[in-house]
Scaffold this motif. Structure first.
Motif, PDB file in Angstrom:
ATOM      1  N   GLU A  24       0.885  -1.064  -0.045  1.00 17.86           N
ATOM      2  CA  GLU A  24      -0.066  -0.028   0.121  1.00 17.86           C
ATOM      3  C   GLU A  24       0.879   1.261  -0.092  1.00 17.86           C
ATOM      4  OE1 GLU A  24      -2.989   2.404   2.871  1.00 17.86           O
ATOM      5  OE2 GLU A  24      -2.490   0.297   3.446  1.00 17.86           O
ATOM      6  N   GLU A  25       0.550   2.123  -0.955  1.00 20.15           N
ATOM      7  CA  GLU A  25       1.437   3.363  -1.095  1.00 20.15           C
ATOM      8  C   GLU A  25       0.786   4.617  -0.308  1.00 20.15           C
ATOM      9  OE1 GLU A  25       2.234   4.240  -5.074  1.00 20.15           O
ATOM     10  OE2 GLU A  25       3.836   2.575  -5.169  1.00 20.15           O
ATOM     11  N   GLN A  26       1.493   5.392   0.403  1.00 25.33           N
ATOM     12  CA  GLN A  26       0.935   6.699   1.017  1.00 25.33           C
ATOM     13  C   GLN A  26       2.424   7.483   1.337  1.00 25.33           C
ATOM     14  OE1 GLN A  26      -0.299   5.074   4.935  1.00 25.33           O
ATOM     15  NE2 GLN A  26       0.851   6.999   5.500  1.00 25.33           N
ATOM     16  N   SER A  27       2.221   8.800   1.207  1.00 22.61           N
ATOM     17  CA  SER A  27       3.006   9.945   1.603  1.00 22.61           C
ATOM     18  C   SER A  27       3.562   9.756   3.119  1.00 22.61           C
ATOM     19  CB  SER A  27       2.629  11.110   1.347  1.00 22.61           C
ATOM     20  OG  SER A  27       2.088  11.303   0.015  1.00 22.61           O
ATOM     21  N   GLU A  29       4.476  10.680   6.482  1.00 25.90           N
ATOM     22  CA  GLU A  29       3.429  11.592   7.444  1.00 25.90           C
ATOM     23  C   GLU A  29       4.326  12.790   7.996  1.00 25.90           C
ATOM     24  OE1 GLU A  29       2.056   8.681  10.147  1.00 25.90           O
ATOM     25  OE2 GLU A  29       1.053   7.818   8.869  1.00 25.90           O
ATOM     26  N   ALA A  59       6.459  15.136   1.788  1.00 28.01           N
ATOM     27  CA  ALA A  59       5.633  14.419   1.012  1.00 28.01           C
ATOM     28  C   ALA A  59       5.494  15.099  -0.346  1.00 28.01           C
ATOM     29  CB  ALA A  59       3.953  14.619   1.773  1.00 28.01           C
ATOM     30  N   GLU A  61       2.819  15.853  -2.069  1.00 28.08           N
ATOM     31  CA  GLU A  61       2.021  16.708  -2.425  1.00 28.08           C
ATOM     32  C   GLU A  61       2.492  18.264  -1.883  1.00 28.08           C
ATOM     33  OE1 GLU A  61       0.614  14.282   1.371  1.00 28.08           O
ATOM     34  OE2 GLU A  61       1.459  13.826  -0.693  1.00 28.08           O
ATOM     35  N   ASP A  91      11.335   6.641  -1.992  1.00 28.63           N
ATOM     36  CA  ASP A  91      10.462   5.742  -0.987  1.00 28.63           C
ATOM     37  C   ASP A  91      11.113   4.816  -0.239  1.00 28.63           C
ATOM     38  OD1 ASP A  91      10.283   3.039  -2.416  1.00 28.63           O
ATOM     39  OD2 ASP A  91      10.483   4.282  -4.246  1.00 28.63           O
ATOM     40  N   THR A  97       3.630  -0.913   3.845  1.00 26.57           N
ATOM     41  CA  THR A  97       3.276   0.195   3.372  1.00 26.57           C
ATOM     42  C   THR A  97       4.609   0.782   2.665  1.00 26.57           C
ATOM     43  OG1 THR A  97       1.712   0.772   5.216  1.00 26.57           O
ATOM     44  CG2 THR A  97       2.708   2.576   3.797  1.00 26.57           C
ATOM     45  N   TYR A  99       6.334   4.147   1.595  1.00 26.36           N
ATOM     46  CA  TYR A  99       6.038   5.483   1.854  1.00 26.36           C
ATOM     47  C   TYR A  99       6.791   6.299   0.875  1.00 26.36           C
ATOM     48  CZ  TYR A  99       4.332   4.193   6.633  1.00 26.36           C
ATOM     49  OH  TYR A  99       3.492   3.780   7.521  1.00 26.36           O
TER      50      TYR A  99
END
Length: 262
Positions: A24-27, A29, A59, A61, A91, A97, A99
């Motif tokens: 699962e990918e996410q920025s 935190e 991040a 974004e 990453d 996860t 990141y």
């Protein structure tokens, strides 16, 4: 029929394995920012080692068109300047996860004047604190500045000579600067008078001003009149006296070596 069933089974198994391996990918935190003296690795800049490096992660974004804004200020110049720094995607995996982040690096210099093009921020003579702010206050860090005079040593192997640089916040050439040098081979203290490096001779103003003291090494005794300093060529220690303090360094040490106070 059995062949078709086998193929279907393998396909399903492969899909299950692929699905279980997919992260699962996410920025990230929390943003990361490290600042330090580019040479010494400490949290303090000096008149002879004035460059700090910064290395951070934000991040994805928080980045616009592959760039992030860095704002640099100090107590002496609270307005400071901003610069745009390019980022690179990266990453790391933690558990299930992946990141994602954008990494950025760069350099900033303490100086007796602000020059955004040269990435220099004015600091106070008595000492100061430089602040680095990333983006829209995403993260910030500080680094200290010590405005005291400082010494730097440079050995010239091609001519078996050396230069000691005395850095200060802002010399104007009217000062008289003297040091004494000697070695293990010959403890006769040789006085040297500094030569002011007029900043107007350079295309752009240096961060700070300095005096230089040049001399040549001799396999034998010292001869003060000729600025010859006696050493053991196979290895020796140079001692330097200035401002009531004594410093030392290996005489043929690498260039841009700092002098160690005794």
């Amino acid at each position: 029929m059995k062949k078709i069933t086998f193929i279907i089974g393998v396909t399903i198994a492969t899909a299950v394995i692929f699905s279980s391996c997919k992260k699962e990918e996410q920025s990230i935190e929390k943003a990361v920012l490290d600042v330090e003296n580019n040479i010494t690795g400490t949290n303090t800049l000096t008149t002879s080692y004035e460059t700090m490096s910064f290395d951070g992660q934000v991040a994805p974004e928080d980045v616009t068109d592959g760039k992030i804004t860095i704002k640099v200020t100090s107590n002496a110049d609270p307005t400071g300047f901003e610069m745009q720094v390019s980022t690179t995607a990266g990453d790391y995996v933690d558990g299930k996860t992946r990141y994602l982040y954008e990494r950025f690096t760069g350099l900033v210099n303490a100086a007796n004047h602000t020059d955004a093009d040269a990435k220099r921020i004015k600091v106070a003579f008595a000492g100061d604190v430089i602040k680095i702010v990333v983006g829209d206050n995403i993260i910030e860090k500080t680094i200290n500045f010590d405005g005291a005079e400082s010494l730097k040593y440079q050995f010239w192997s091609s001519s078996s000579s050396a230069t000691i640089f005395l850095y200060g916040y802002s010399y104007d050439g009217s000062e008289t600067k003297q040091i004494e040098v000697w070695t293990t081979r010959d403890d006769q203290h040789v006085p040297l008078t500094g030569v002011w490096n007029d900043p107007s001779q350079y295309q752009g103003l240096p961060a700070f001003n300095d005096f230089s003291f040049s001399f040549t090494y001799n396999d034998g005794w010292s001869y003060p009149a000729d600025k010859l300093i006696g050493v053991y060529p196979e290895g020796d220690t140079l001692f330097v006296s200035y401002g009531g303090k004594t410093y030392q360094t290996v005489y043929n040490a690498n260039t841009n070596n700092s002098l160690t106070e005794l």
